[in-house]
Design an enzyme around this catalytic site. Structure first.
Site, PDB file in Angstrom:
ATOM      1  N   THR A   1       0.832  -1.211   0.000  1.00  0.00           N
ATOM      2  CA  THR A   1       0.000   0.000   0.000  1.00  0.00           C
ATOM      3  C   THR A   1       0.860   1.251   0.000  1.00  0.00           C
ATOM      4  O   THR A   1       0.510   2.261  -0.626  1.00  0.00           O
ATOM      5  CB  THR A   1      -0.926   0.003   1.224  1.00  0.00           C
ATOM      6  OG1 THR A   1      -1.738  -1.173   1.195  1.00  0.00           O
ATOM      7  CG2 THR A   1      -1.812   1.233   1.266  1.00  0.00           C
TER       8      THR A   1
ATOM      9  N   TYR B   1       6.051 -11.737   5.263  1.00  0.00           N
ATOM     10  CA  TYR B   1       4.971 -11.120   4.490  1.00  0.00           C
ATOM     11  C   TYR B   1       4.694 -12.012   3.281  1.00  0.00           C
ATOM     12  O   TYR B   1       5.478 -12.052   2.326  1.00  0.00           O
ATOM     13  CB  TYR B   1       5.412  -9.710   4.075  1.00  0.00           C
ATOM     14  CG  TYR B   1       4.411  -8.881   3.306  1.00  0.00           C
ATOM     15  CD1 TYR B   1       3.108  -9.297   3.082  1.00  0.00           C
ATOM     16  CD2 TYR B   1       4.782  -7.636   2.802  1.00  0.00           C
ATOM     17  CE1 TYR B   1       2.207  -8.521   2.377  1.00  0.00           C
ATOM     18  CE2 TYR B   1       3.895  -6.844   2.091  1.00  0.00           C
ATOM     19  CZ  TYR B   1       2.613  -7.296   1.878  1.00  0.00           C
ATOM     20  OH  TYR B   1       1.726  -6.517   1.167  1.00  0.00           O
TER      21      TYR B   1
ATOM     22  N   LYS C   1       2.245 -12.107   8.004  1.00  0.00           N
ATOM     23  CA  LYS C   1       1.196 -11.292   7.379  1.00  0.00           C
ATOM     24  C   LYS C   1       0.761 -12.062   6.145  1.00  0.00           C
ATOM     25  O   LYS C   1       1.473 -12.095   5.137  1.00  0.00           O
ATOM     26  CB  LYS C   1       1.725  -9.910   7.002  1.00  0.00           C
ATOM     27  CG  LYS C   1       0.717  -9.015   6.289  1.00  0.00           C
ATOM     28  CD  LYS C   1       1.401  -7.737   5.811  1.00  0.00           C
ATOM     29  CE  LYS C   1       0.430  -6.746   5.204  1.00  0.00           C
ATOM     30  NZ  LYS C   1      -0.203  -7.194   3.960  1.00  0.00           N
TER      31      LYS C   1
ATOM     32  N   SER D   1      -1.299 -12.540   3.066  1.00  0.00           N
ATOM     33  CA  SER D   1      -2.103 -11.795   2.100  1.00  0.00           C
ATOM     34  C   SER D   1      -2.428 -12.634   0.872  1.00  0.00           C
ATOM     35  O   SER D   1      -2.535 -12.116  -0.240  1.00  0.00           O
ATOM     36  CB  SER D   1      -1.387 -10.500   1.694  1.00  0.00           C
ATOM     37  OG  SER D   1      -1.277  -9.630   2.798  1.00  0.00           O
TER      38      SER D   1
END
Length: 307
Positions: free
Chosen positions: A52, A143, A173, A175
């Site tokens: 982001t 991630y 994380k 995703s």
């Protein structure tokens, strides 16, 4: 890492990177950004320089300046500040990890390199290990974002045995959209007291059922107050309210996707909803037409006004 680590839970905002009209990082926005997240969204943890935040489009120095500004203005206000240090070059990742430790970040996270890709989970664990060794006292979070990296390794395979190689490892994380793999990560993490944070905002409810400990996402920058209601409803066993909030959230995202909902659009939506000047994206992302962001912002307004 000897001291006990505060577990990362709840909502974590994946922050945008404010840029000037000329495309330079705009650190003057960060102080107000911190206050907005806390006061308007009740979101008290952040994930800086990730997808982001266009982290991979920023220079190492820019990423350092941004991380330092978030630490400076978030000190005593934010609960946890996680700095993403993933780069194509391991040397750059190590430099960013050392810097994160020097400024007092609460943890670091690293994504897989995506140009020269690790051929198996062992190679990726070794990469994470060498980055973590540059900041051994900081909690490390993997991630997992296969949709962007193109690295088709299962996160559960990466986690398997990682604590023996990286004592500071504290979670993932996640995703991706593979709920089976996610569930295996949660199962493996239970006895190790790690944090599994979900990163597909519009599918959060499914992840909560599997037992994730929180979520990291871009939309929590401006819909965090609503998703916090959803978390409270879920934790209180009010599954009807939880589902209704998730359905409403899905409707917003579905509408946004019909208009094209990439990072540049999302960034402009943040400007429209928050009033904070996020500025344009960095090339190769193209600026979002204001009318498109305003239409999404109106959809968000309609959703939140009814609650």
């Amino acid at each position: 890492m000897s001291q006990r680590v505060k577990k990362l839970t709840g909502l974590v905002a994946a922050t945008f990177t404010p840029l000037t009209a000329e495309g330079e990082i705009n650190l003057s926005v960060i102080a107000a950004y911190v206050d907005y997240l806390i006061e308007k969204q009740n979101v008290k943890s952040v994930f800086v320089n990730g997808t982001t935040g266009e982290g991979c489009s920023l220079t190492v120095d820019e990423r350092k300046h941004l991380a330092a500004a978030w630490c400076q203005h978030g000190k005593g206000k934010l609960e946890q500040l996680i700095v993403h240090v993933g780069c194509m070059s391991i040397k750059d990742s190590q430099e960013l990890a050392r810097h994160a430790a020097s400024i007092g970040a609460d943890g670091i996270s690293v994504i897989s390199p995506s140009y020269f890709k690790p051929i198996n989970a062992d190679a990726l664990r070794l990469f994470i290990k060498e980055v973590s060794a540059s900041a051994p006292d900081l909690p490390m979070y993997y991630y997992h974002l296969p949709g962007m990296t193109g690295v088709a390794l299962e996160a559960a395979d990466v986690l398997n045995g990682i604590e023996r190689e990286i004592p500071s490892f504290q979670g993932v994380k996640y995703s991706g959209t593979d709920l089976r793999d996610l569930g295996q990560c949660v199962c493996y993490s239970q006895s190790r007291d790690w944090s599994v944070l979900y990163g597909v905002d519009e599918q959060l409810l499914g992840a909560l059922v599997l037992g994730v400990h929180g979520a990291v996402g871009s939309t929590y920058n401006y819909l965090g107050h609503i998703v916090n209601q959803m978390l409270s409803a879920f934790n209180n066993g009010n599954h009807t309210q939880t589902r209704d909030l998730q359905f409403g959230f899905m409707e917003v995202i579905t509408f946004a996707r019909t208009l094209g909902f990439d990072v540049s659009v999302n960034k402009q939506v943040m400007s429209e909803v928050s009033g904070l000047p996020m500025g344009p994206p960095r090339l190769p992302l193209l600026p979002c037409p204001v009318s498109k962001a305003q239409a999404i912002a109106q959809k968000i307004h309609n959703f939140t006004q009814g609650l």
